[in-house]
Design a protein around this motif. Structure first.
Motif, mmCIF file in Angstrom:
data_model
loop_
_atom_site.group_PDB
_atom_site.id
_atom_site.type_symbol
_atom_site.label_atom_id
_atom_site.label_comp_id
_atom_site.label_asym_id
_atom_site.label_seq_id
_atom_site.Cartn_x
_atom_site.Cartn_y
_atom_site.Cartn_z
ATOM 1 N N ILE A 188 -58.144 -46.595 -17.276
ATOM 2 C CA ILE A 188 -58.707 -47.727 -16.523
ATOM 3 C C ILE A 188 -57.611 -48.539 -15.818
ATOM 4 C CG2 ILE A 188 -60.781 -47.887 -17.957
ATOM 5 C CD1 ILE A 188 -59.534 -50.300 -19.365
ATOM 6 N N GLY A 189 -56.394 -47.994 -15.802
ATOM 7 C CA GLY A 189 -55.346 -48.597 -14.986
ATOM 8 C C GLY A 189 -54.278 -49.370 -15.704
ATOM 9 N N CYS A 190 -54.318 -49.426 -17.026
ATOM 10 C CA CYS A 190 -53.294 -50.175 -17.769
ATOM 11 C C CYS A 190 -51.925 -49.510 -17.578
ATOM 12 C CB CYS A 190 -53.664 -50.224 -19.253
ATOM 13 S SG CYS A 190 -52.538 -51.215 -20.257
ATOM 14 N N ASP A 191 -50.943 -50.299 -17.172
ATOM 15 C CA ASP A 191 -49.612 -49.756 -16.882
ATOM 16 C C ASP A 191 -48.834 -49.410 -18.149
ATOM 17 O OD1 ASP A 191 -49.468 -50.177 -13.867
ATOM 18 O OD2 ASP A 191 -49.969 -52.201 -14.550
ATOM 19 N N HIS A 192 -49.028 -50.194 -19.197
ATOM 20 C CA HIS A 192 -48.211 -49.994 -20.405
ATOM 21 C C HIS A 192 -49.027 -50.279 -21.672
ATOM 22 C CE1 HIS A 192 -43.986 -50.668 -22.388
ATOM 23 N NE2 HIS A 192 -44.771 -49.894 -23.109
ATOM 24 N N LEU A 231 -69.689 -54.663 -8.743
ATOM 25 C CA LEU A 231 -68.546 -53.795 -9.013
ATOM 26 C C LEU A 231 -68.956 -52.592 -9.860
ATOM 27 C CD1 LEU A 231 -65.711 -56.384 -9.817
ATOM 28 C CD2 LEU A 231 -65.923 -54.986 -7.762
ATOM 29 N N CYS A 232 -69.787 -52.852 -10.853
ATOM 30 C CA CYS A 232 -70.260 -51.780 -11.733
ATOM 31 C C CYS A 232 -71.128 -50.786 -10.957
ATOM 32 C CB CYS A 232 -71.029 -52.378 -12.908
ATOM 33 S SG CYS A 232 -71.571 -51.186 -14.150
ATOM 34 N N LEU A 275 -65.711 -50.638 -11.324
ATOM 35 C CA LEU A 275 -65.401 -51.231 -12.625
ATOM 36 C C LEU A 275 -65.956 -50.329 -13.712
ATOM 37 C CD1 LEU A 275 -64.219 -53.987 -13.800
ATOM 38 C CD2 LEU A 275 -66.604 -54.700 -14.025
ATOM 39 N N VAL A 276 -65.115 -49.955 -14.644
ATOM 40 C CA VAL A 276 -65.550 -49.141 -15.783
ATOM 41 C C VAL A 276 -66.092 -50.070 -16.861
ATOM 42 C CG1 VAL A 276 -64.824 -47.557 -17.607
ATOM 43 C CG2 VAL A 276 -63.883 -47.320 -15.294
#
Length: 410
Positions: A249-253, A355-356, A361-362
């Protein structure tokens, strides 16, 4: 009234109801000028104050009784506090109300705060429990019919959701495109993330954002909304599976706190600190979040779930040095309670639903497929669902399905 007259009256009433239901089923938007009885067509309203037994929009009987969960003893132990009651009268909608047949209800960490009486000490048992639901309108009052119709799908946020049927004021209902549990995930978890980050986060491109419990019901939305603001996002979680979900879902770290030292990782990888923390865990995680703030950093407290099961509802924190730590960095801590931002609520829900719907948006939903007792189905499984949450097993928003078998009477 004579027996023959009474029978004739009942027959006319029965024929009118059957005619109306047939017309509604075949063409909900049609408005023929004449009814089957030769008079003006009755309005598509079921006012339950006139009877205790109706057919709903799918042709099955609305029962006279139902099941619901009720707090009968104040306790943060949900199993001790709450009783499943059967044969409770189905409530009657007033003039401006909807009667909603719940299809899905949401589980929140704060359900046990509510059962412990922490939100309003003046309220004494018995009282209803559960904050959010989604389902179909099966009956409504005359004023409510100006905006809603039988069969329409609505979601809502109000106490009393852990029931088969709930009366919802029409002004509080949120129309949604369909009965999907994903929309339910937005009601509390999604709006909390959206409004708090918008009002308090001051997000902008390039800022570093830390989300604790990032793979949970509200954390997942904080991660995605921070990414939409072009921030660098760090997320704490408790398993490799959750780390993989966060990356998706896009989290960088992602940081798995079960296998990594979060404070050490943050100190090494982010020596200048983080600009915004979205914090829901409390206790030691809160202390770590304070210590990792950057100059002019902002810590948003939306909960402290690690303490909810304790007698006080809190885990101890290192508060004695807090003023000095904040002063040294010109940093700030601010709490966020959704009820204080209800003026922003419908706007936030509208945006999140869009968005959903557009798949921007997940909305991760956990229906308990991997839970020890199996899928969360029926009000009886709410107890298991809350236990599952406090074991830290959920991936996304925990949702309980309330199945409804339709036996046609038409």
């Amino acid at each position: 009234m004579t027996l023959n007259a009474q029978s004739s009256s009942l027959l006319r009433s029965w024929r009118a109801q059957r005619c109306w239901l047939r017309q509604l089923k075949l063409s909900p938007l049609a408005s023929p000028d004449r009814s089957c009885l030769g008079g003006a067509r009755p309005r598509p309203i079921v006012d339950m104050s006139y009877s205790r037994h109706f057919l709903d929009f799918q042709g099955s009987s609305i029962p006279t009784s139902m099941k619901k969960l009720v707090v009968t003893k104040l306790s943060s132990n949900f199993r001790e506090a709450v009783t499943l009651q059967r044969d409770v009268p189905v409530p009657l909608p007033g003039d401006g109300d909807l009667l909603v047949r719940n299809r899905f209800v949401g589980i929140n960490a704060s359900d046990i705060n509510y059962s412990a009486g922490r939100y309003d000490t003046s309220v004494k048992p018995p009282f209803d429990v559960g904050f959010e639901g989604i389902g179909e309108v099966v009956a409504l009052g005359l004023s409510a019919s100006a905006r809603y119709t039988v069969g329409q799908t609505v979601a809502y946020m109000r106490p009393g959701a852990f029931a088969e049927y709930t009366v919802v004021p029409a002004k509080e209902a949120i129309p949604v495109p369909s009965v999907k549990p994903e929309f339910l995930a937005l009601l509390v978890s999604g709006t909390t993330a959206y409004i708090s980050l918008k009002e308090l986060g001051q997000l902008s491109e390039g800022k570093t954002v830390l989300v604790t419990a990032a793979a949970g019901g509200t954390g997942q939305f904080a991660v995605q909304l921070a990414k939409k603001a072009k921030c660098h996002v760090i997320g704490t979680c408790s398993s490799d599976e959750k780390s993989s979900f966060l990356k998706s879902i896009g989290c960088d770290h992602p940081i798995n706190y079960k296998t990594e030292n979060v404070a050490a990782v943050l100190k090494e990888d982010y020596p200048k600190g983080v600009d915004v923390v979205y914090e829901s865990v409390g206790g030691k995680m809160f202390d770590m979040a304070v210590n990792c703030l950057s100059v002019k950093g902002r810590l948003i407290v939306i909960g402290f779930v690690s303490g909810y099961q304790t007698r006080t509802g809190l885990q101890p924190v290192q508060a004695e040095m807090l003023p000095a730590k904040l002063l040294k960095k010109s940093a700030c801590i601010q709490g966020f309670f959704l009820n204080h931002y209800l003026s922003e609520y419908k706007m936030a829900m509208k945006h999140l639903v869009e968005l959903c719907e557009n798949r921007e948006l997940v909305c991760g939903v956990d229906l308990g497929d991997m839970a020890p007792e199996g899928k969360f189905t029926g009000l009886e499984s709410v107890f298991n669902a809350i236990d599952y949450m406090y074991m830290g097993k959920n991936l996304g928003k925990i949702v309980v399905e309330l199945p409804h078998s339709v036996n046609s009477k038409l």
